[in-house]
Design an enzyme around this catalytic site. Sequence first.
Site, PDB file in Angstrom:
ATOM      1  CE1 TYR A  81      38.607  42.134  32.228  1.00 31.64           C
ATOM      2  CE2 TYR A  81      40.242  43.806  32.711  1.00 31.64           C
ATOM      3  CZ  TYR A  81      39.277  43.278  31.874  1.00 31.64           C
ATOM      4  OH  TYR A  81      38.980  43.909  30.695  1.00 31.64           O
ATOM      5  N   PRO A 112      44.647  44.787  21.206  1.00 32.12           N
ATOM      6  CG  PRO A 112      46.035  46.255  22.406  1.00 32.12           C
ATOM      7  CD  PRO A 112      44.995  45.165  22.587  1.00 32.12           C
TER       8      PRO A 112
END
Length: 289
Positions: free
Chosen positions: A69, A215
Amino acid sequence: MSTSSPRPAEASGTFALGGDLPVNRLGYGAMQLTGPGVWGEPKDPDEAVRVLRRAVELGVTFIDTADSYGPFVSERLIRKALHPYNDDIVIATKGGLTRPGPDDWRPVGRPEYLRQQLELSLRHLGLQRIDLYQLHRIDPRVPLADQLGELATLQQEGKIRHIGVSEVTVDQLKQARGIAEIVSVQNLYNLANRSAEDVLEYAEAENIAFIPWFPMATGELARPGGPLDAAAQQHGASPSQLALAWLLRRSPVMLPIPGTSRATHLEENLQAATLTLTDGEFEALTDAV
C-alpha cells in the site's frame, strides 16, 4: 436505532486471533490512506494521521495494512500516527504483492523476497515482531510450501507472531494449514458478493478469523426502496452501516476492516457496531441477494 458511543468499535465484540490475541471485531483497513491507485503519498497526510489516531480513540484495536500500500506509505503513516503503540493494538500487515505502478499488483512469493519484505515492514512499522503477517497472494510460480515455509521460519525466529493468508479457496486454506498454523484468512466478501461463503463457513468451523475486504459494497441492494434502503431508514443509519452490521452478525469469526481517508467517514463506519439487527432484518438482507 443506533446509539452514539464514545468507543463504538468495542460494541462489535472481540475475537482472539490464534486463541491468544484479542481484538475488537470491527477494525480499520489502511489501504485508502495512500494516493490514487494505492500509490504514493496521500493528498492530505495530516488527515491520514488524524484518521488513524481517531480510530484508536473510537475503540479500534485491529489495524490491517500491507507493504504494497503505497508501497510502504500506509505502514509509515501508521508508525507516525500511533508509535509507540498501545498494548492492545494489533497491527496486521501483508507481503507477497509487488507494485510496478498505480493499480498494478503482481504476486512474488520467493522466500528471499518475503523475508526482505517482512524485515522492511518491521522497520517501517517500528516493530520487533509482526502480530499477524499475511501472505497477500499465493504466487503460482512458487510452491506454497516454500512461501509459507519461509513465514513459518520467520515465526520461529520470533519476527512473526501469527500467520494468515489472503484470497484463497478452501482447498488452498487446507493446504496452507498443512504447512503452517493459519489463524486468519482475508477474502473478498460483502453483503452483495458472497462468493467466498464456503471459505467463511470453513473458517468459522475451524475458529479461523475471516477478514472480509471490500466489506461495504452494497450494489443494487442500496437502491431507493431496496432492502438495505428500507432497513437503513428504519434504523436512522446509512446502507453502509447496515452492511457492516450484517457482516458482524453473520459470523462470530468475522473481522470487517472498513477503510477510509476521512475522519468523519470513519466515525460513521464505526457506529455500525452499535446497530442491532433483528432476526427478521438479518434474514431479509441475507435473502435479498
